[in-house]
Design an enzyme around this catalytic site. Structure first.
Site, mmCIF file in Angstrom:
data_model
loop_
_atom_site.group_PDB
_atom_site.id
_atom_site.type_symbol
_atom_site.label_atom_id
_atom_site.label_comp_id
_atom_site.label_asym_id
_atom_site.label_seq_id
_atom_site.Cartn_x
_atom_site.Cartn_y
_atom_site.Cartn_z
ATOM 1 N N GLU A 45 -73.787 -41.446 -62.740
ATOM 2 C CA GLU A 45 -74.617 -40.931 -63.839
ATOM 3 C C GLU A 45 -73.758 -40.210 -64.874
ATOM 4 O O GLU A 45 -72.965 -39.325 -64.543
ATOM 5 C CB GLU A 45 -75.661 -39.986 -63.226
ATOM 6 C CG GLU A 45 -77.064 -40.226 -63.676
ATOM 7 C CD GLU A 45 -77.635 -41.618 -63.345
ATOM 8 O OE1 GLU A 45 -77.522 -42.517 -64.216
ATOM 9 O OE2 GLU A 45 -78.204 -41.803 -62.261
ATOM 10 N N GLY A 89 -86.886 -43.639 -67.527
ATOM 11 C CA GLY A 89 -85.469 -43.720 -67.161
ATOM 12 C C GLY A 89 -85.108 -45.029 -66.492
ATOM 13 O O GLY A 89 -84.143 -45.089 -65.732
ATOM 14 N N SER A 99 -86.415 -49.307 -70.365
ATOM 15 C CA SER A 99 -87.324 -50.188 -71.102
ATOM 16 C C SER A 99 -86.761 -50.483 -72.495
ATOM 17 O O SER A 99 -86.920 -51.592 -73.001
ATOM 18 C CB SER A 99 -88.712 -49.560 -71.213
ATOM 19 O OG SER A 99 -88.632 -48.332 -71.897
ATOM 20 N N ASP A 157 -76.796 -49.438 -69.346
ATOM 21 C CA ASP A 157 -78.131 -50.043 -69.316
ATOM 22 C C ASP A 157 -78.106 -51.448 -69.886
ATOM 23 O O ASP A 157 -78.711 -52.378 -69.336
ATOM 24 C CB ASP A 157 -79.118 -49.191 -70.124
ATOM 25 C CG ASP A 157 -79.167 -47.757 -69.649
ATOM 26 O OD1 ASP A 157 -78.664 -47.491 -68.539
ATOM 27 O OD2 ASP A 157 -79.679 -46.905 -70.387
HETATM 28 C C1 GLA Z 1 -79.046 -43.300 -69.971
HETATM 29 C C2 GLA Z 1 -78.031 -43.924 -70.916
HETATM 30 C C3 GLA Z 1 -76.879 -44.537 -70.142
HETATM 31 C C4 GLA Z 1 -76.289 -43.552 -69.136
HETATM 32 C C5 GLA Z 1 -77.369 -42.866 -68.332
HETATM 33 C C6 GLA Z 1 -76.841 -41.737 -67.484
HETATM 34 O O1 GLA Z 1 -79.646 -44.285 -69.197
HETATM 35 O O2 GLA Z 1 -78.644 -44.914 -71.721
HETATM 36 O O3 GLA Z 1 -75.905 -45.017 -71.042
HETATM 37 O O4 GLA Z 1 -75.460 -42.634 -69.779
HETATM 38 O O5 GLA Z 1 -78.413 -42.352 -69.137
HETATM 39 O O6 GLA Z 1 -76.046 -42.231 -66.473
#
Ligand code: GLA
Length: 354
Positions: free
Chosen positions: A30, A117, A120, A165
């Protein structure tokens, strides 16, 4: 879901192109993705489907099955602060690339919850860029689309996210995890062992990435990297690692999370490849402690949910995604998964299974 039908019902003609992308859950790693570190997200079964066709009017006409109204925005419209910005940003990027210019009718159907989270927004942007590349008969790659999708978030939306993501929704399928090295975008798609039960449970507390707290952590990481004179906090040499002790808090704690999270993610990737559930789960638990205590991105409700998840039998549990609400991800033997979920949801009336 039959995208063509939804489009025809709304616009009275068939779409030119359809495309889709899944949501994702981050298993571990994370806030490492904008610090040159490792991440290990997995694709969800839930997907977003888009169908589109060019139209003559210089207008983007958007229909989402989540809302009754048709939304119209002028082509090239600037960000205005609602969910349609993600579609507008993706279409502006497609126009800039010469993939799809002018007015568009767009139909969107999704079972990925937003504000949870589970990406989407990355899925919507990616699906639109996929559709636009087909419309423009462009040969491109999933990695190129992921980079463009991240640019939409960074430049149009103003969200300084990393690339996890967009890579996850672009490259992983359900049942697979993406072991990604964000320092050079090398990756490995790994099968999640079949007897591992992975649950994504929403805390009932909505989160908004663009609300400033994610950005605040991003800026603290940048400040820590400047202090240590590095571009990538996850790739420190010995001297830089020693210098961490001299950093003022909260920068020291933020950097400690990112540096240790990177290492945990590498170990967890090996544990998954070796089908070692216990080691993987222990790393998830350490990850949550670090995310909550050093990165201070958790909330009392999430910590409570994580604790209960473990108390009633999960091997590992942690807050997943950008932080400050949203979902936890938990790991338990597949054979115990359903009973375990039922008990957890019984104890937390606002929580629900994603
Ligand atoms: C969001 C961001 C990602 C990443 C996470 C944390 O999802 O879009 O790029 O930084 O938070 O790990």
């Amino acid at each position: 879901m039959n995208q063509g039908n939804g489009f025809i019902e709304t616009f009275g003609r068939p779409p030119a192109i359809t495309a889709s992308a899944p949501g994702r859950v981050n298993l571990i790693g994370e806030h490492t993705d904008y610090n040159g570190g490792a991440v290990l997200p997995a694709a969800l079964q839930r997907r977003i489907q888009v169908a589109l066709a060019p139209q003559e009017a210089p207008t983007v006409t958007i229909k989402s099955t989540r809302f009754d109204d048709l939304i119209e925005r002028p082509v090239g419209d600037a960000k205005r602060g609602d969910w349609t910005d993600y579609a507008m940003g993706a279409l502006s990027k497609a126009a800039e690339l010469g993939w799809l210019e002018g007015g568009v009718k767009l139909h969107i159907e999704s079972d990925i919850p937003d504000g949870a989270g589970v990406s989407s927004s990355a899925a919507l942007i990616t699906a639109i860029l996929r559709a636009a590349s087909s419309a423009g008969h462009v040969t491109t790659t999933a990695v190129a689309i992921a980079k463009h999708a991240r640019a939409v978030e960074n430049d149009y939306i103003g969200m300084p996210c990393g690339i996890m993501d967009q890579m996850a929704v672009g490259l992983a399928d359900h049942g697979k995890a993406l072991a990604l090295d964000t320092s050079d975008l090398s990756y490995d798609v790994i099968d999640i062992p079949e007897d591992w039960g992975i649950a994504v449970i929403h805390s009932g507390v909505r989160r908004e990435l663009a609300d400033g707290r994610y950005k605040a952590r991003f800026e603290e990481c940048q400040a820590a990297a400047n202090f240590l004179k590095t571009e990538q906090l996850c790739q420190l040499n010995d001297a830089q690692r020693n210098a961490m002790a001299k950093m003022p808090d909260p920068l020291r704690k933020r950097a400690r999370h990112v540096v240790t999270e990177h290492k945990r993610t590498l170990k967890a990737t090996e544990a998954m490849k070796a089908d070692d559930l216990d080691t993987f789960a222990a790393l998830m638990n350490e990850s949550h402690r670090s995310y909550s205590q050093d990165f201070e991105a958790s909330t009392p409700a999430i910590d409570d949910l994580v604790n209960d998840a473990l108390n009633i039998g999960a091997k590992g549990a942690r807050l997943t995604g950008g932080g400050f609400g949203g979902c936890i991800v938990a790991l338990i033997e597949q054979s115990q998964l359903e009973d375990w979920i039922a008990e957890l949801l019984d104890r937390h009336e606002n929580a629900w299974r994603v």
